[in-house]
Motif scaffolding. Structure first.
Motif, mmCIF file in Angstrom:
data_model
loop_
_atom_site.group_PDB
_atom_site.id
_atom_site.type_symbol
_atom_site.label_atom_id
_atom_site.label_comp_id
_atom_site.label_asym_id
_atom_site.label_seq_id
_atom_site.Cartn_x
_atom_site.Cartn_y
_atom_site.Cartn_z
ATOM 1 N N UNK A 1 12.659 -8.903 -2.285
ATOM 2 C CA UNK A 1 12.853 -10.179 -2.964
ATOM 3 C C UNK A 1 11.528 -10.805 -3.387
ATOM 4 N N UNK A 2 10.512 -10.706 -2.554
ATOM 5 C CA UNK A 2 9.204 -11.282 -2.878
ATOM 6 C C UNK A 2 8.335 -10.378 -3.722
ATOM 7 N N UNK A 3 8.831 -9.189 -4.060
ATOM 8 C CA UNK A 3 8.064 -8.230 -4.844
ATOM 9 C C UNK A 3 7.455 -7.160 -3.954
ATOM 10 N N UNK A 4 7.184 -6.013 -4.547
ATOM 11 C CA UNK A 4 6.655 -4.876 -3.795
ATOM 12 C C UNK A 4 5.326 -5.206 -3.123
ATOM 13 N N UNK A 5 4.465 -5.952 -3.811
ATOM 14 C CA UNK A 5 3.151 -6.275 -3.241
ATOM 15 C C UNK A 5 3.302 -7.154 -2.000
ATOM 16 N N UNK A 6 4.248 -8.073 -2.015
ATOM 17 C CA UNK A 6 4.487 -8.918 -0.833
ATOM 18 C C UNK A 6 4.959 -8.059 0.337
ATOM 19 N N UNK A 7 5.848 -7.114 0.072
ATOM 20 C CA UNK A 7 6.341 -6.228 1.135
ATOM 21 C C UNK A 7 5.195 -5.400 1.698
ATOM 22 N N UNK A 8 4.362 -4.867 0.819
ATOM 23 C CA UNK A 8 3.206 -4.075 1.237
ATOM 24 C C UNK A 8 2.268 -4.927 2.107
ATOM 25 N N UNK A 9 2.043 -6.168 1.703
ATOM 26 C CA UNK A 9 1.166 -7.071 2.461
ATOM 27 C C UNK A 9 1.717 -7.349 3.849
ATOM 28 N N UNK A 10 3.013 -7.626 3.943
ATOM 29 C CA UNK A 10 3.629 -7.924 5.242
ATOM 30 C C UNK A 10 3.577 -6.713 6.174
ATOM 31 N N UNK A 11 3.899 -5.549 5.646
ATOM 32 C CA UNK A 11 3.866 -4.344 6.480
ATOM 33 C C UNK A 11 2.439 -4.000 6.901
ATOM 34 N N UNK A 12 1.470 -4.207 6.004
ATOM 35 C CA UNK A 12 0.068 -3.956 6.348
ATOM 36 C C UNK A 12 -0.414 -4.936 7.405
ATOM 37 N N UNK A 13 -0.007 -6.191 7.296
ATOM 38 C CA UNK A 13 -0.372 -7.211 8.284
ATOM 39 C C UNK A 13 0.128 -6.813 9.669
ATOM 40 N N UNK A 14 1.368 -6.357 9.736
ATOM 41 C CA UNK A 14 1.945 -5.970 11.030
ATOM 42 C C UNK A 14 1.333 -4.674 11.554
ATOM 43 N N UNK A 15 1.001 -3.758 10.667
ATOM 44 C CA UNK A 15 0.408 -2.489 11.101
ATOM 45 C C UNK A 15 -1.006 -2.699 11.644
#
Length: 196
Positions: free
Chosen positions: A180-194
């Motif tokens: 929903x927030x766009x692919x870049x937002x998803x990538x950012x969230x997953x990178x933050x958690x990783x």
């Protein structure tokens, strides 16, 4: 006719008036939805809550004004910008984005989701911070192993993203899929958690 800009000396008085009106609406029960905007690495997030809990988190690309208008039409037209009512959700989101919070401890109002979509949303917080599950795994966990596409729809329509972590759901091959927030937002969230 051209309107002159608001005299800056009036701004504190107007802010005080707004706060008093918000407090009065709270005391009388007239305030049905309070909202604020929280800055984040994925853009400004609109956070809206009812008396029951967080009802909506919206990304900038969703158009915050359009989201508020939809809430007014579907939940209640009694909506006010009252950051003080959302201080705790704002604090928890800020901690999450700083990497110091892994789970949210907030009341949630799921009235915008029903049926299987609601089953999916109830499962998503069980996906551990820093982990992912495939759409197929979520379908099984939500009680309908063949409903993989329905899981995608539930994630795409999640009214409380980030707090209800649909970003942790990926394709079986590990690719991101939509968000929903766009692919870049998803990538950012997953990178933050990783990175934690």
């Amino acid at each position: 006719m051209l309107l002159e800009p608001l005299d800056h000396r009036l701004e504190p008085a107007l802010a005080g008036l707004h706060e008093r009106l918000a407090q009065a609406a709270l005391e009388t029960g007239d305030l049905k939805i309070a909202y604020t905007v929280v800055a984040s690495p994925v853009g400004n997030l609109l956070v809206a809550a009812t008396q029951q809990g967080i009802v909506r988190v919206a990304f900038e690309n969703e158009d915050h004004q359009a989201v508020l208008e939809k809430l007014a039409a579907t939940v209640s037209p009694n909506i006010l910008h009252v950051p003080s009512q959302l201080a705790e959700p704002a604090r928890q989101l800020t901690e999450y984005f700083r990497g110091t919070r892994r789970t949210f401890d907030l009341p949630l109002d799921f009235r915008l989701s029903r049926g299987f979509r609601l089953n999916v949303l109830h499962h998503l917080p069980e996906i551990a911070y820093g982990r992912t599950e495939s759409y197929a795994e979520v379908a099984r966990a939500a009680g309908s192993p063949n409903a993989v596409r329905a899981v995608g729809t539930a994630c795409a329509t999640n009214p409380i993203p980030v707090i209800v972590p649909c970003h942790r759901v990926v394709r079986t091959d590990g690719s991101y899929g939509g968000y929903l927030g766009g692919t870049e937002a998803k990538r950012t969230l997953l990178a933050l958690e990783a990175a934690a």
